[in-house]
Design a protein around this motif. Sequence first.
Motif, PDB file in Angstrom:
ATOM      1  N   ARG A   1      -7.581   1.068   0.953  1.00  0.00           N
ATOM      2  CA  ARG A   1      -7.370   0.041   1.990  1.00  0.00           C
ATOM      3  C   ARG A   1      -8.541  -0.010   2.958  1.00  0.00           C
ATOM      4  O   ARG A   1      -8.959  -1.097   3.383  1.00  0.00           O
ATOM      5  CB  ARG A   1      -6.080   0.328   2.750  1.00  0.00           C
ATOM      6  CG  ARG A   1      -5.797  -0.764   3.797  1.00  0.00           C
ATOM      7  CD  ARG A   1      -4.431  -0.622   4.406  1.00  0.00           C
ATOM      8  NE  ARG A   1      -4.195  -1.735   5.331  1.00  0.00           N
ATOM      9  CZ  ARG A   1      -3.052  -1.988   5.942  1.00  0.00           C
ATOM     10  NH1 ARG A   1      -2.013  -1.182   5.723  1.00  0.00           N
ATOM     11  NH2 ARG A   1      -2.916  -3.012   6.754  1.00  0.00           N
TER      12      ARG A   1
ATOM     13  N   GLY B   1       3.281   4.620   3.299  1.00  0.00           N
ATOM     14  CA  GLY B   1       2.484   3.439   3.038  1.00  0.00           C
ATOM     15  C   GLY B   1       2.916   2.276   3.913  1.00  0.00           C
ATOM     16  O   GLY B   1       3.613   2.444   4.915  1.00  0.00           O
ATOM     17  N   SER B   2       2.477   1.064   3.519  1.00  0.00           N
ATOM     18  CA  SER B   2       2.777  -0.108   4.353  1.00  0.00           C
ATOM     19  C   SER B   2       2.857  -1.359   3.501  1.00  0.00           C
ATOM     20  O   SER B   2       2.376  -1.386   2.360  1.00  0.00           O
ATOM     21  CB  SER B   2       1.705  -0.287   5.423  1.00  0.00           C
ATOM     22  OG  SER B   2       0.442  -0.501   4.821  1.00  0.00           O
TER      23      SER B   2
ATOM     24  N   LEU C   1      -0.300   3.012  10.515  1.00  0.00           N
ATOM     25  CA  LEU C   1       0.508   4.177  10.153  1.00  0.00           C
ATOM     26  C   LEU C   1       1.305   4.718  11.344  1.00  0.00           C
ATOM     27  O   LEU C   1       2.356   5.337  11.160  1.00  0.00           O
ATOM     28  CB  LEU C   1      -0.393   5.273   9.598  1.00  0.00           C
ATOM     29  CG  LEU C   1      -1.115   4.932   8.262  1.00  0.00           C
ATOM     30  CD1 LEU C   1      -2.039   6.058   7.861  1.00  0.00           C
ATOM     31  CD2 LEU C   1      -0.094   4.652   7.158  1.00  0.00           C
TER      32      LEU C   1
ATOM     33  N   ARG D   1       5.162  -0.727   8.435  1.00  0.00           N
ATOM     34  CA  ARG D   1       5.219   0.597   7.820  1.00  0.00           C
ATOM     35  C   ARG D   1       6.466   0.699   6.931  1.00  0.00           C
ATOM     36  O   ARG D   1       7.552   0.289   7.335  1.00  0.00           O
ATOM     37  CB  ARG D   1       5.270   1.655   8.929  1.00  0.00           C
ATOM     38  CG  ARG D   1       5.041   3.091   8.436  1.00  0.00           C
ATOM     39  CD  ARG D   1       4.927   4.037   9.612  1.00  0.00           C
ATOM     40  NE  ARG D   1       6.154   4.008  10.420  1.00  0.00           N
ATOM     41  CZ  ARG D   1       6.186   4.208  11.722  1.00  0.00           C
ATOM     42  NH1 ARG D   1       5.055   4.447  12.359  1.00  0.00           N
ATOM     43  NH2 ARG D   1       7.318   4.172  12.396  1.00  0.00           N
TER      44      ARG D   1
ATOM     45  N   PHE E   1       0.851  -1.187   0.000  1.00  0.00           N
ATOM     46  CA  PHE E   1       0.000   0.000   0.000  1.00  0.00           C
ATOM     47  C   PHE E   1       0.894   1.246   0.000  1.00  0.00           C
ATOM     48  O   PHE E   1       2.008   1.240   0.565  1.00  0.00           O
ATOM     49  CB  PHE E   1      -0.901   0.023   1.234  1.00  0.00           C
ATOM     50  CG  PHE E   1      -1.919  -1.067   1.253  1.00  0.00           C
ATOM     51  CD1 PHE E   1      -3.132  -0.880   0.636  1.00  0.00           C
ATOM     52  CD2 PHE E   1      -1.656  -2.282   1.880  1.00  0.00           C
ATOM     53  CE1 PHE E   1      -4.092  -1.891   0.660  1.00  0.00           C
ATOM     54  CE2 PHE E   1      -2.595  -3.282   1.899  1.00  0.00           C
ATOM     55  CZ  PHE E   1      -3.832  -3.094   1.282  1.00  0.00           C
ATOM     56  N   ASP E   2       0.329   2.289  -0.679  1.00  0.00           N
ATOM     57  CA  ASP E   2       1.027   3.580  -0.704  1.00  0.00           C
ATOM     58  C   ASP E   2       0.011   4.668  -0.380  1.00  0.00           C
ATOM     59  O   ASP E   2      -1.209   4.436  -0.388  1.00  0.00           O
ATOM     60  CB  ASP E   2       1.663   3.806  -2.078  1.00  0.00           C
ATOM     61  CG  ASP E   2       2.787   4.828  -2.024  1.00  0.00           C
ATOM     62  OD1 ASP E   2       3.000   5.405  -0.926  1.00  0.00           O
ATOM     63  OD2 ASP E   2       3.437   5.024  -3.060  1.00  0.00           O
ATOM     64  N   LEU E   3       0.512   5.832  -0.076  1.00  0.00           N
ATOM     65  CA  LEU E   3      -0.377   6.951   0.230  1.00  0.00           C
ATOM     66  C   LEU E   3      -0.696   7.714  -1.059  1.00  0.00           C
ATOM     67  O   LEU E   3       0.203   8.003  -1.869  1.00  0.00           O
ATOM     68  CB  LEU E   3       0.292   7.895   1.234  1.00  0.00           C
ATOM     69  CG  LEU E   3       0.574   7.315   2.627  1.00  0.00           C
ATOM     70  CD1 LEU E   3       1.335   8.342   3.461  1.00  0.00           C
ATOM     71  CD2 LEU E   3      -0.706   6.931   3.314  1.00  0.00           C
TER      72      LEU E   3
ATOM     73  N   GLU F   1      -4.337   5.328   2.308  1.00  0.00           N
ATOM     74  CA  GLU F   1      -3.592   4.197   1.770  1.00  0.00           C
ATOM     75  C   GLU F   1      -4.402   3.537   0.666  1.00  0.00           C
ATOM     76  O   GLU F   1      -5.585   3.234   0.844  1.00  0.00           O
ATOM     77  CB  GLU F   1      -3.286   3.173   2.873  1.00  0.00           C
ATOM     78  CG  GLU F   1      -2.112   3.546   3.749  1.00  0.00           C
ATOM     79  CD  GLU F   1      -1.504   2.332   4.435  1.00  0.00           C
ATOM     80  OE1 GLU F   1      -0.273   2.222   4.475  1.00  0.00           O
ATOM     81  OE2 GLU F   1      -2.262   1.472   4.955  1.00  0.00           O
TER      82      GLU F   1
END
Length: 699
Positions: A67, A122-123, A94, A117, A33-35, A41
């Motif tokens: 997400r 993101g994660s 986060l 993280r 996942f990214d922002l 996300e």
Amino acid sequence: MAKSRKATFGLRSGDAADVLDMLDTLDLGLLTFDLNGAGREVLIGANAAARQCFEVGDDLFTPGADRASLTDFFVARGDLDDDFSADAHIDDVLNNAETSTLARMPSGRVVRCLSRRRAGGGSLVLCTDVSTQVRDRSRMRELEARCEAVLASTPTGIVRVDPLGHASYANPAALALFDVEDVRLSEAEALGAIDVVRRLVPADGSSLAARLFEGHRFEAEIALPAMTRHVMISISPRVTVEGVSTQVLSLTDITPLKEARSRIEFLARHDHLTGLGNRAQLNAAWDRIEPQIAQGGRCVHLLALDLDHFKRVNDEHGHGVGDLLLKEVADRLHRCVGAQCQVFRFGGDEFLVLLDGASRREAIETAERIVACLGLPADVAGHKVQIGCSVGIASAPLDGVSRDQIHRAADLALYVVKRSGRNGVACFDPVQEQAMLDRRLLQSDLALAIANEEFHLVFQRQVDPVAGRVTGLEALVRWHNRRLDRLVPPDEFIPLAEQAGLVSLIDLWVARRAVADFARLKEAGCEAVALAVNLSALTLAREDACTILAAILAEHSLMPSALEIDIAEIVAVTETGSLAISLRRLREMGVRVAIDDFGSGQTSFGYLQSLCVERIKLDPSLIRHLGRDDGSAPVVAAIWEFCRRLDLALTAEGVETAEQWSALRAIGPIQGQGFFLGKPETADQILSRLAGTDIQRQA
């Protein structure tokens, strides 16, 4: 498709396709996942293992998917708990370096999602199928719960200890054994309060550490403030878990068993009623001291004692009062014999006192104190009772060495006291042993004589002083002992028969033979109107005594009034309660009753009113000096006046001289009986005389 993958994971290098192919081959599910521009996300990419873990198709994990929306989908599908919050979860991801979540898929598989993280924002979510581990852990928890339930309910104490003996676990039963049941204590405080090392003491005196090292089963005691508990301990082998060595102790409470065993051992050596030692304890005590007696280094005395007239207490007040009196006797014996004496009860009213290390004089003084102490009145259950005591003393090694020798000697001395009137003390005399042997031989002869009917009867006439005629005959039993080749007088063998329980056989034989002979004499013209027969209290106490006598009289067609039953005065005085019932039945039948041996030392007029008596027979001792001693006539005259007022007939036994007979007739119309008036004769001798002359003898 490769271009799509590149876009999905944001890979720009020429070897991105190889990396993507490699990620798709991993068993570990991977979500990236990214922002986005709004700070939310969104999914960049997911490998094949991630889609398999979450059991979804390619259309769900599309790049750019929010997400939070994906999380809501899984919540709605039921993979996560109802109270699971997507926003809170994302904030947690986060704000923390790593977050773990468990999700249950529609198939039932459990997936562990580990969110990490990313440094650039993101994660990364790593997905692992942990169904097996969760299932195993659940089974383990269930097994632990079952074990905990078993341990909590078992009555056996379970304690886990480390090598130093410190407890790390104890079930409720163990806590109860150590008297640690305060619910306010924490688990650590409760375990500390057990204090196995200090409070658990092996019964054989060895150290607890040695016992734990050996690992064997052993008995121990738990020292408590108010009591001591006894436990049987079993030790498990040492087990090392995560580097820590432990052992499990199972503790079984055997305190009730020990107490029961102690009680059994006590009862085996003590009298259950009084708590005094019994025969087994006396034997054990004597076994310890006999070797020293044999070596001449010890003087020991055995006092055998019987209570006098104890049976009367049971008869008059019941066995409950009798038992309480025996307890009182035990207490008094303890108080008056001193610490150097041991007291035993052999049952009934038989007691023994073992006096160690004292002189013969001290033994006699102790016996005299016992007689005086037990002769005092006692208040038992509201009843005022008074008994006496007879004591026989035997000393070792003077009178023997073995237990049996001394006990027998003490019994012989006791027998002498009882024959001499009771309530006294006597020491063993060897002459007594021969006398006892002679009595036992005579008792054996007596039993054979009864079986072979070796007795015979003689009859002594009773003469009226006015008319000079025979008014009655008294049947007297005679026994010629074949072994001794002599006549044994009744006053010698009747007491033996009473002691052996044979007297009723003799009495009933005498009654049958006397009635039969009397019937023959009446048919031959004998003018005697009554037949006197002596019966013992034991015979009269038989429930069938009256029935038997009635049958004997009926068999020979004699009226009950023709029979007179004579009982000794001492029996009448001491047995008035039970005797009165028997005599009342005889009187109801029509049989007459007379008191024999009146004035022999037990004279009392009070009992005559309670008994159905028609005649008194004076003891020969009152007649012996009549006519020569001025003091005898007034006594006989007083008795005659007493009988006249009560309308009782009076017979004087033992009239041996003309002076006695003349003195009697001067006092009043007292019937006489004795050698001067006619010596005892058999029925055949009387029949021979009747055939030729008159039976009566003129005065």
